[in-house]
Design a protein around this motif. Structure first.
Motif, PDB file in Angstrom:
ATOM      1  N   GLY A   1     -24.679 -64.818   3.629  1.00  0.00           N
ATOM      2  CA  GLY A   1     -25.655 -65.380   2.702  1.00  0.00           C
ATOM      3  C   GLY A   1     -27.079 -65.127   3.158  1.00  0.00           C
ATOM      4  O   GLY A   1     -27.945 -64.747   2.360  1.00  0.00           O
ATOM      5  N   ILE A   2     -27.337 -65.308   4.446  1.00  0.00           N
ATOM      6  CA  ILE A   2     -28.674 -65.069   5.004  1.00  0.00           C
ATOM      7  C   ILE A   2     -29.038 -63.593   4.907  1.00  0.00           C
ATOM      8  O   ILE A   2     -30.166 -63.241   4.542  1.00  0.00           O
ATOM      9  CB  ILE A   2     -28.735 -65.550   6.463  1.00  0.00           C
ATOM     10  CG1 ILE A   2     -28.654 -67.082   6.518  1.00  0.00           C
ATOM     11  CG2 ILE A   2     -30.017 -65.072   7.145  1.00  0.00           C
ATOM     12  CD1 ILE A   2     -28.474 -67.640   7.909  1.00  0.00           C
ATOM     13  N   ALA A   3     -28.068 -62.711   5.213  1.00  0.00           N
ATOM     14  CA  ALA A   3     -28.325 -61.269   5.144  1.00  0.00           C
ATOM     15  C   ALA A   3     -28.673 -60.843   3.723  1.00  0.00           C
ATOM     16  O   ALA A   3     -29.601 -60.040   3.509  1.00  0.00           O
ATOM     17  CB  ALA A   3     -27.108 -60.495   5.650  1.00  0.00           C
ATOM     18  N   LEU A   4     -27.956 -61.387   2.747  1.00  0.00           N
ATOM     19  CA  LEU A   4     -28.237 -61.056   1.345  1.00  0.00           C
ATOM     20  C   LEU A   4     -29.603 -61.584   0.922  1.00  0.00           C
ATOM     21  O   LEU A   4     -30.360 -60.898   0.221  1.00  0.00           O
ATOM     22  CB  LEU A   4     -27.145 -61.636   0.446  1.00  0.00           C
ATOM     23  CG  LEU A   4     -25.786 -60.923   0.473  1.00  0.00           C
ATOM     24  CD1 LEU A   4     -24.731 -61.763  -0.233  1.00  0.00           C
ATOM     25  CD2 LEU A   4     -25.886 -59.541  -0.169  1.00  0.00           C
TER      26      LEU A   4
ATOM     27  N   SER B   1     -16.139 -70.523  -0.365  1.00  0.00           N
ATOM     28  CA  SER B   1     -16.000 -69.968   0.976  1.00  0.00           C
ATOM     29  C   SER B   1     -17.371 -69.743   1.581  1.00  0.00           C
ATOM     30  O   SER B   1     -18.111 -68.883   1.149  1.00  0.00           O
ATOM     31  CB  SER B   1     -15.222 -68.651   0.929  1.00  0.00           C
ATOM     32  OG  SER B   1     -15.849 -67.735   0.066  1.00  0.00           O
ATOM     33  N   ALA B   2     -17.716 -70.551   2.578  1.00  0.00           N
ATOM     34  CA  ALA B   2     -19.041 -70.468   3.188  1.00  0.00           C
ATOM     35  C   ALA B   2     -19.078 -69.347   4.226  1.00  0.00           C
ATOM     36  O   ALA B   2     -18.292 -69.342   5.164  1.00  0.00           O
ATOM     37  CB  ALA B   2     -19.403 -71.801   3.828  1.00  0.00           C
ATOM     38  N   LYS B   3     -19.974 -68.421   4.032  1.00  0.00           N
ATOM     39  CA  LYS B   3     -20.206 -67.350   5.000  1.00  0.00           C
ATOM     40  C   LYS B   3     -21.710 -67.274   5.212  1.00  0.00           C
ATOM     41  O   LYS B   3     -22.386 -66.425   4.626  1.00  0.00           O
ATOM     42  CB  LYS B   3     -19.657 -66.020   4.480  1.00  0.00           C
ATOM     43  CG  LYS B   3     -18.145 -66.023   4.261  1.00  0.00           C
ATOM     44  CD  LYS B   3     -17.677 -64.677   3.716  1.00  0.00           C
ATOM     45  CE  LYS B   3     -16.177 -64.685   3.469  1.00  0.00           C
ATOM     46  NZ  LYS B   3     -15.711 -63.396   2.897  1.00  0.00           N
TER      47      LYS B   3
ATOM     48  N   SER C   1     -26.305 -64.345  -2.741  1.00  0.00           N
ATOM     49  CA  SER C   1     -26.461 -65.049  -1.461  1.00  0.00           C
ATOM     50  C   SER C   1     -26.038 -66.507  -1.571  1.00  0.00           C
ATOM     51  O   SER C   1     -25.527 -67.089  -0.611  1.00  0.00           O
ATOM     52  CB  SER C   1     -27.914 -64.949  -0.976  1.00  0.00           C
ATOM     53  OG  SER C   1     -28.791 -65.715  -1.792  1.00  0.00           O
ATOM     54  N   TYR C   2     -26.221 -67.107  -2.765  1.00  0.00           N
ATOM     55  CA  TYR C   2     -25.895 -68.512  -2.938  1.00  0.00           C
ATOM     56  C   TYR C   2     -24.397 -68.758  -3.102  1.00  0.00           C
ATOM     57  O   TYR C   2     -23.963 -69.907  -3.177  1.00  0.00           O
ATOM     58  CB  TYR C   2     -26.669 -69.089  -4.126  1.00  0.00           C
ATOM     59  CG  TYR C   2     -28.150 -69.164  -3.855  1.00  0.00           C
ATOM     60  CD1 TYR C   2     -28.670 -70.162  -3.046  1.00  0.00           C
ATOM     61  CD2 TYR C   2     -29.023 -68.222  -4.378  1.00  0.00           C
ATOM     62  CE1 TYR C   2     -30.028 -70.229  -2.774  1.00  0.00           C
ATOM     63  CE2 TYR C   2     -30.377 -68.272  -4.099  1.00  0.00           C
ATOM     64  CZ  TYR C   2     -30.873 -69.272  -3.303  1.00  0.00           C
ATOM     65  OH  TYR C   2     -32.216 -69.319  -3.026  1.00  0.00           O
ATOM     66  N   ARG C   3     -23.612 -67.685  -3.135  1.00  0.00           N
ATOM     67  CA  ARG C   3     -22.154 -67.834  -3.114  1.00  0.00           C
ATOM     68  C   ARG C   3     -21.658 -68.098  -1.697  1.00  0.00           C
ATOM     69  O   ARG C   3     -20.551 -68.584  -1.500  1.00  0.00           O
ATOM     70  CB  ARG C   3     -21.482 -66.564  -3.660  1.00  0.00           C
ATOM     71  CG  ARG C   3     -21.783 -66.260  -5.124  1.00  0.00           C
ATOM     72  CD  ARG C   3     -21.172 -64.926  -5.521  1.00  0.00           C
ATOM     73  NE  ARG C   3     -19.735 -64.913  -5.287  1.00  0.00           N
ATOM     74  CZ  ARG C   3     -19.047 -63.832  -4.946  1.00  0.00           C
ATOM     75  NH1 ARG C   3     -19.670 -62.676  -4.761  1.00  0.00           N
ATOM     76  NH2 ARG C   3     -17.740 -63.899  -4.771  1.00  0.00           N
ATOM     77  N   PHE C   4     -22.485 -67.758  -0.718  1.00  0.00           N
ATOM     78  CA  PHE C   4     -22.043 -67.833   0.674  1.00  0.00           C
ATOM     79  C   PHE C   4     -22.856 -68.810   1.529  1.00  0.00           C
ATOM     80  O   PHE C   4     -22.578 -68.981   2.704  1.00  0.00           O
ATOM     81  CB  PHE C   4     -22.108 -66.435   1.303  1.00  0.00           C
ATOM     82  CG  PHE C   4     -21.344 -65.399   0.541  1.00  0.00           C
ATOM     83  CD1 PHE C   4     -19.956 -65.384   0.565  1.00  0.00           C
ATOM     84  CD2 PHE C   4     -22.005 -64.448  -0.222  1.00  0.00           C
ATOM     85  CE1 PHE C   4     -19.242 -64.434  -0.145  1.00  0.00           C
ATOM     86  CE2 PHE C   4     -21.299 -63.493  -0.936  1.00  0.00           C
ATOM     87  CZ  PHE C   4     -19.905 -63.488  -0.904  1.00  0.00           C
ATOM     88  N   GLY C   5     -23.869 -69.404   0.947  1.00  0.00           N
ATOM     89  CA  GLY C   5     -24.681 -70.370   1.685  1.00  0.00           C
ATOM     90  C   GLY C   5     -25.334 -71.339   0.726  1.00  0.00           C
ATOM     91  O   GLY C   5     -25.516 -71.035  -0.451  1.00  0.00           O
ATOM     92  N   THR C   6     -25.694 -72.507   1.218  1.00  0.00           N
ATOM     93  CA  THR C   6     -26.300 -73.529   0.372  1.00  0.00           C
ATOM     94  C   THR C   6     -27.764 -73.198   0.086  1.00  0.00           C
ATOM     95  O   THR C   6     -28.415 -72.464   0.830  1.00  0.00           O
ATOM     96  CB  THR C   6     -26.217 -74.903   1.052  1.00  0.00           C
ATOM     97  OG1 THR C   6     -26.955 -74.851   2.281  1.00  0.00           O
ATOM     98  CG2 THR C   6     -24.776 -75.284   1.337  1.00  0.00           C
ATOM     99  N   VAL C   7     -28.264 -73.779  -0.985  1.00  0.00           N
ATOM    100  CA  VAL C   7     -29.657 -73.570  -1.361  1.00  0.00           C
ATOM    101  C   VAL C   7     -30.596 -74.031  -0.248  1.00  0.00           C
ATOM    102  O   VAL C   7     -31.554 -73.347   0.114  1.00  0.00           O
ATOM    103  CB  VAL C   7     -29.980 -74.321  -2.669  1.00  0.00           C
ATOM    104  CG1 VAL C   7     -31.474 -74.258  -2.974  1.00  0.00           C
ATOM    105  CG2 VAL C   7     -29.181 -73.743  -3.821  1.00  0.00           C
TER     106      VAL C   7
END
Length: 311
Positions: free
Chosen positions: A13-16, A7-9, A239-245
């Motif tokens: 991800g950026i906030a984390l 699940s992309a958020k 953070s990498y659970r919600f956005g790509t590297v």
């Protein structure tokens, strides 16, 4: 590092990632503030030991405690601990000798050295595009270090500090190469947990070389550095659970902004024009390397998709 949640958020991800970078910079500021009273090895001990409970609680809450304690490659974790702990100790030593923004700027060279080591150790082919990025990055590093090694006002302790941070940056590059191989068999949770454990144990080996008994205030700061470091590690991993590297990697460079702010308000430090110029070149080169690594990763994935048999 693999994305563990489909699940992309991206905003989360950026906030984390930004929160993690800010916390890591705060941790560095705390270590710098205690550097005159506490040896680097002892600081590594506190930083690692008090991160362990935070990591264990996080793993338990995610139901990954058994995964985080399971390993197929124990010696791989030991070597990751040796390289990573050495890099941490060198960084902590350098923090006491250099301005916080300068330490941060030199550290930006990690992706540059990683490309060089990948070519030497893994036999990766580096074409003109990445060679150009590496050269630009190395020029940036030289500009940052010039006042310490070739300038007219050389300070011996500051020069030593620059050498320590440069060595730490090279070791972190070696860690990145090692992690590429370790991540093939080990879960991210295990890598995070066992690094804290091995770093704690390895730092104890420095006790005979002059550990001190810190006062209550310094002890509190050191414990907070460990807790903050543990929380930051969780944030950056999550953070990498919600956005790509590739999406999150460029935010690494916000650490310079945080370092400048903390350096000015806490230590009365300001970056020089040379430092900003050099770090800008290193950041540009690092961003190019990150982008190119993403492109190569996509190409490798396509090759694997074609070559691997379908079940």
């Amino acid at each position: 590092m693999k994305v563990e949640d489909s699940s992309a958020k991206p905003a989360l991800g950026i906030a984390l990632k930004l929160s993690a970078i800010f916390l890591f910079t705060c941790m560095s500021a705390i270590i710098k503030a205690t550097a005159d009273d506490v040896p680097a090895g002892e600081a590594v001990f506190f930083r690692s030991l008090f991160a362990i409970p935070v990591i264990l609680i996080w793993l338990a809450q995610r139901g990954q405690l058994s995964v985080g304690l399971k390993t197929k490659n124990p010696m791989g974790h030991v070597w990751r601990g040796v390289f990573g702990t050495s890099a941490m100790a060198l960084t902590f030593s350098g923090l006491g000798l250099l301005p916080l923004p300068e330490v941060t700027a030199i550290g930006f060279a990690t992706p540059i050295f990683t490309v060089i080591l990948a070519a030497i150790m893994l036999g990766e082919r580096i074409r003109l595009f990445r060679v150009s990025a590496v050269l630009v990055g190395l020029i940036g590093v030289i500009i940052i270090l010039w006042p310490r090694f070739g300038g007219t006002e050389m300070d011996k302790m500051a020069t030593l500090g620059a050498m320590l941070i440069l060595a730490a940056t090279m070791l972190r590059s070696l860690v990145q190469i090692h992690l590429r191989q370790l991540a093939q068999t080990e879960h991210t949770a295990a890598i995070v947990f066992y690094f804290s454990v091995t770093a704690t144990m390895l730092s104890l080996l420095t006790a005979p070389f002059g550990w001190t008994v810190p006062d209550a205030n310094t002890t509190g700061l050191l414990i907070s550095a460990g807790v903050i470091g543990g929380i930051a590690q969780i944030f950056i991993t999550s953070s990498y659970r919600f956005g790509t590297v590739s999406m999150l990697a460029p935010f690494e460079y916000t650490s310079m902004l945080f370092a400048i702010i903390l350096g000015y308000f806490v230590f009365d430090e300001l970056p020089t024009a040379l430092m900003l110029t050099g770090s800008s070149l290193v950041i540009i080169a690092g961003a190019i390397v990150i982008w190119r690594e993403r492109q190569l990763g996509m190409e490798r994935a396509k090759v694997r998709a074609v070559s691997e048999p379908k079940s």
